[in-house]
Write an enzyme that holds these catalytic residues in place. Sequence first.
Site: not given
Length: 426
Positions: A13, A16, A40-41, A224
């Site tokens: 988080d 990225k 989750g981006h 991650q």
Amino acid sequence: MPATVVVGTQWGDEGKGKLTDLLAKDMRLVVRYQGGHNAGHTIVVGGESFALQLVPSGVLYPHTTPVIGNGVVVDPAVLVAECDALEARGVDTSRLVVSGNAHLIMPYHYEIDRATERSLGRNKLGTTKRGIGPAYADKAARVGLRVQDLLDPKIFRQKLEVVLREKNAVLAKVFNRLALDEEEIARLYLDDLAPRVAPMIGDTVGLVHEALDAGESVMLEGAQATFLDLDHGTYPYVTSSNPTAGGACVGSGVGPRDIDRVVGIAKAYVTRVGSGPFPTELGGEAADLLVERGHEYGTNTGRRRRPGWLDLVMLRHAVRVNTVSEIALTKLDVLSALDSVKVCVAYESDGERITRMPYHQSVLHRVTPVYEELPGWGGDLSSATAVSDLPREARDYVECIAEHAGAPVRLVGVGPGREQFVRFAA
Ligand code: IMP
């Protein structure tokens, strides 16, 4: 042209998605190399927010080919749903290529992930419950089903029959859960999903090497982060793959000499989701402020993230483990509300000062952070576009990070938008 790796230097988080999106502008190929839809981006383009889980960030640029590499674990239902959702918003996903060697996340992986977490009670890992760990465990045990098995119903069914016998026994006898129906799984995967996924399957290793040979730019996108790495993270509170830069080679099929740039993403403070040690963790008002100003809730799971001060001992370690060539610092604007900002420059344990990541994790659990306190900068950074737009105190903060981490900071994020970055000269 050699490849660029983008890797998280903390517990995930770090922003990225936004960074890979920014860098993808100059890339021909963007390859995800590990993880699955536990990632989750969030990318904000023209005020519109896109939340991506499996599809690489490059999908938003028409000149980029997004690739899901062999190191990723794929739930084909999630993949299809994500593509449909992007298409519905006018994003063309037809260029996406998925490795046939990537492993499939199966319904029993979710069941086992959930049941294992439940049975661990207060020792649970805090996984995303997406079946990631069980899918990688099957890959290592050589009983996994791969994306390419969707192309061959006979093989798919043979493998499913064998593996489901064992999984159902475990679910029933160990976890007291209902057995899963083989026919139902086969129908979902082979009849509903395979026809949708089949056109996406391709020779991803060949694609990457053709691009490298032609001198085109390739980005290897990690999900991650370093301290969630199965080997280098705070085990067992880690994910089941290798987000570190070494994992980029294995998970995409390039060799170390094909990479010449490693961008380490660090948030201006630290967050972590799930369980595990966290020396600089904050509580109270300061924690609430970072969580609210930084919108520190999981993109996928909605879980509140645990916030803390920037840990430069960890960042230094991440720079080494990944051979980070440059740091991209995100969310500097979130700290603007503070009168002063702390960074952890060392740890103290049993009266001893430690400046390296302890190799014995029990030490990490009991260290006390040694902080340096820097003056805050107040004011709004969100419209800064050049280094000279940043207050001196903010620049000093960035310089302090570069000095302690042992790598230059090249990009600094000052807001959620695609263009809200300040570039520092090489
Ligand atoms: P898993 O990857 O679902 O098995 O979860 C293992 C650990 O990694 C848990 O602590 C999760 O919270 C963490 N994790 C997995 N994916 C992410 C991510 O994208 N961001 C932050 N933490 C993550």
